[in-house]
Design a protein around this motif. Structure first.
Motif: not given
Length: 147
Positions: A12, A59-60, A63, A68-69
Motif C-alpha cells: 500500500r 494494486a492488483e 487484491r 483492498l488497494a
C-alpha cells in the motif's frame, strides 16, 4: 492472511509513493521549459506512463493477497507524504526533485521486498525487484542529465 499483512501494508505504501511520483512526473511533463524541453518532456511522459501501468499491477497484487488497494488523491497523498514540487521551477530542479522522489519509491520497494521475503511471498518479492530496477535506472538517467 496474517503473514500477508506486513506485505500488504508495505505494498500500500508502494502504491501511494508510486502514485505521488506519477503525479509529480506528470506535473513536470506539463510545466518543463527551457533548452532541454523536448528531451525532458518526452522522458517525463515515458516515465509517468510506465509508472501508471506499474501502479495498476501493484494494486492488483494487493487484491490478489485478499486486501483492498488504496485510492483517492487525498488518501494517497497523506499515505505517501512525498514532498511536492512547485509548478514554476527550472528544469534542473524538476529533474533533481524527480530523482529524489524515485529514491523514495526505491526505499518503499525495498521495505515491501523484505516483507515479502519474510513472508515467503516470492511473487511479490519478484515484482518489487523488477520495480526497483526500473526506478534505479530512472535515478541514474535523471542524475546523468544533471551531470
Amino acid at each position: 492472511m496474517s503473514e500477508a499483512k506486513p506485505v500488504i501494508t508495505a505494498l500500500r505504501q508502494v502504491v501511494a509513493d508510486s502514485y505521488a511520483l506519477l503525479g509529480q512526473t506528470h506535473l513536470c511533463h506539463w510545466n518543463v521549459r527551457g533548452p532541454g524541453f523536448f528531451a525532458l518532456h518526452a522522458a517525463f511522459e515515458e516515465q509517468y506512463n510506465e509508472i501508471f501501468v506499474a501502479v495498476d499491477e501493484i494494486a492488483e497484487r494487493i487484491r490478489a493477497l485478499g486486501a483492498l488497494a488504496p485510492g483517492g488523491l487525498s488518501k494517497l497523498a497523506k499515505l505517501s507524504g512525498m514532498e511536492e514540487i512547485a509548478e514554476d521551477v527550472p528544469a534542473n530542479e524538476m529533474v533533481a526533485h524527480l530523482a529524489k522522489a524515485n529514491e523514495k519509491v526505491i526505499e518503499s520497494l525495498k521495505n515491501a521486498r523484505e516483507a515479502a521475503a519474510d513472508a515467503g511471498d516470492d511473487e511479490t518479492e519478484d515484482l518489487m525487484i523488477a520495480r526497483t530496477q526500473v526506478h534505479e535506472k530512472a535515478v541514474w538517467m535523471l542524475k546523468a542529465y544533471l551531470a
